[in-house]
Design an enzyme around this catalytic site. Structure first.
Site, PDB file in Angstrom:
ATOM      1  N   SER A   8       0.834  -1.202   0.000  1.00 32.32           N
ATOM      2  CA  SER A   8       0.000   0.000   0.000  1.00 32.32           C
ATOM      3  C   SER A   8       0.870   1.255   0.000  1.00 32.32           C
ATOM      4  O   SER A   8       2.062   1.202   0.301  1.00 32.32           O
ATOM      5  CB  SER A   8      -0.916  -0.031   1.229  1.00 32.32           C
ATOM      6  N   GLU A  10       1.005   5.530   1.100  1.00 33.17           N
ATOM      7  CA  GLU A  10       0.417   6.582   1.941  1.00 33.17           C
ATOM      8  C   GLU A  10       0.703   7.960   1.337  1.00 33.17           C
ATOM      9  O   GLU A  10       1.813   8.240   0.885  1.00 33.17           O
ATOM     10  CB  GLU A  10       1.026   6.496   3.350  1.00 33.17           C
ATOM     11  N   ASP A 101      -0.771  13.556  16.668  1.00 31.76           N
ATOM     12  CA  ASP A 101       0.139  14.433  17.420  1.00 31.76           C
ATOM     13  C   ASP A 101      -0.318  15.851  17.203  1.00 31.76           C
ATOM     14  O   ASP A 101      -0.495  16.270  16.055  1.00 31.76           O
ATOM     15  CB  ASP A 101       1.572  14.312  16.880  1.00 31.76           C
ATOM     16  N   TYR A 137       5.138   0.445  16.675  1.00 35.37           N
ATOM     17  CA  TYR A 137       6.470   1.044  16.706  1.00 35.37           C
ATOM     18  C   TYR A 137       7.532   0.015  17.079  1.00 35.37           C
ATOM     19  O   TYR A 137       7.777  -0.231  18.267  1.00 35.37           O
ATOM     20  CB  TYR A 137       6.478   2.210  17.725  1.00 35.37           C
ATOM     21  N   HIS A 141       7.328   3.628  20.785  1.00 33.30           N
ATOM     22  CA  HIS A 141       6.848   4.997  20.646  1.00 33.30           C
ATOM     23  C   HIS A 141       7.659   5.912  21.566  1.00 33.30           C
ATOM     24  O   HIS A 141       7.933   5.550  22.706  1.00 33.30           O
ATOM     25  CB  HIS A 141       5.345   5.051  20.998  1.00 33.30           C
ATOM     26  N   PHE A 208      12.663  14.088  10.367  1.00 31.27           N
ATOM     27  CA  PHE A 208      11.523  13.194  10.650  1.00 31.27           C
ATOM     28  C   PHE A 208      11.882  12.223  11.774  1.00 31.27           C
ATOM     29  O   PHE A 208      11.091  11.956  12.671  1.00 31.27           O
ATOM     30  CB  PHE A 208      11.193  12.321   9.441  1.00 31.27           C
ATOM     31  N   HIS A 258       4.095  -1.044   3.446  1.00 36.44           N
ATOM     32  CA  HIS A 258       3.307   0.191   3.329  1.00 36.44           C
ATOM     33  C   HIS A 258       4.312   1.329   3.085  1.00 36.44           C
ATOM     34  O   HIS A 258       5.155   1.604   3.944  1.00 36.44           O
ATOM     35  CB  HIS A 258       2.535   0.423   4.634  1.00 36.44           C
TER      36      HIS A 258
END
Ligand SMILES: Cc1cc2nc3c(=O)[nH]c(=O)nc-3n(C[C@H](O)[C@H](O)[C@H](O)COP(=O)(O)OP(=O)(O)OC[C@H]3O[C@@H](n4cnc5c(N)ncnc54)[C@H](O)[C@@H]3O)c2cc1C
Length: 277
Positions: A8, A10, A101, A137, A141, A208, A258
């Site tokens: 997939s 995004e 977030d 994660y 996280h 990022f 993904h």
């Protein structure tokens, strides 16, 4: 869907006319790869509500399956109910449920606190209408108190009714497989699909990664730094690293991939072709 798994893409909803045109061109290219679905991010507090839906409807109109994201941070139950009704009204049956977030400095508010609350809410409101994906994660996280608690919290989302999970991106396969094994030991059997971040720019990737807690292994960081402004070398090296990561993940049994496309087609297409998906 490929016989080898679920693949997939995004996207994020563009904010400008140029961004919209660029994303349309990106999708025209990526559509040829026949992904299982395309997902579209959702800004915290509903900031992209119309943009997310509009982009999803365009994707469906182009003949691909689409899954909007939905985040609960800063949202009231009523507003979430409205978004779900909108999605349902358009026949959308797949979503990615997240906490989200808030931009720094914003007061966090909202009726639901965690993604597990959102999954529970979606199931209570709409039963089995939606296939629900959630985030997880492999490197844990950044706000989690401990890996064990993060796994507890992931398990809550799964028990609340998630059908599949998509990971934060990572460049360390061991982190992914360790996470998958720990989840399996808890009886979690839903697919945990690796999220893949192609490398287009060293500085953007570093930014990022600092924000989301994904680790760039030292040897990759050093090589990227060494290329300086030589974007062609960054991209060539990034393609080798990410293609190799994906190939090994699939060989080892990952249930799909993904791709975080950042609304660009080039790197994702090259990786896909090299993998012969
Ligand atoms: C595949 C993917 C897609 C994404 N798409 C978007 C998007 O469209 N829009 C957006 O704004 N952001 C998006 N994000 C980012 C995401 O919103 C952030 O990573 C956010 O910080 C956490 O979201 P979550 O759904 O994983 O939250 P949660 O699962 O709620 O977890 C957040 C933190 O709270 C902890 N926690 C969870 N439940 C509990 C509990 N009951 N008690 C105590 N602690 C708990 C967890 O351990 C974790 O540290 C995406 C991330 C991924 C991996």
């Amino acid at each position: 869907m490929s016989s080898k798994g679920t693949f997939s893409f995004e996207f994020f909803p563009p904010k400008t006319v140029e961004g919209t045109a660029k994303l349309r061109a990106t999708r025209a290219q990526l559509a040829q790869l026949k992904p299982a679905f395309c997902s579209v991010t959702f800004g915290a507090g509903g900031s992209t509500r119309e943009g997310t839906l509009g982009t999803v409807l365009e994707i469906i109109g182009e003949g691909m399956a689409a899954a909007p994201h939905l985040s609960c941070i800063g949202a009231s139950r009523e507003s979430l109910r409205e978004v779900l009704a909108q999605y349902k009204g358009h026949g959308i049956r797949h979503l990615v449920a997240l906490r989200g977030d808030m931009p720094s400095g914003t007061v966090e508010a909202g009726d639901l606190r965690y993604a597990s609350d959102l999954v529970e809410f979606v199931r209570a409101e709409t039963g089995d209408w939606f296939t629900i994906d959630v985030a997880c994660y492999p490197e844990y996280h950044p706000q989690a108190h401990s890996p064990g608690e993060d796994l507890d919290n992931f398990e809550k989302k799964v028990r609340a009714g998630a059908n599949a999970a998509i990971t934060q991106y990572f460049y360390n396969r061991d982190a992914y497989w360790s996470f998958v094994d720990l989840a399996a030991a808890r009886g979690i059997t839903i697919p945990i699909v690796p999220g893949v971040m192609p490398i287009a720019s060293a500085s953007r990737l570093a930014r990022f990664s600092d924000a989301c807690g994904a680790e760039i292994p030292r040897w990759i960081r050093r090589k990227l730094e060494g290329y300086g402004d030589d974007t062609a070398s960054v991209r060539a090296f990034g393609l080798d690293v990410v293609t190799d990561l994906c190939a090994r993940l699939l060989e080892e049994g990952a249930p799909g991939l993904h791709f975080y496309t950042l609304n660009s087609a080039g790197l994702t297409t090259t990786i896909w072709q090299r993998l012969a998906l």
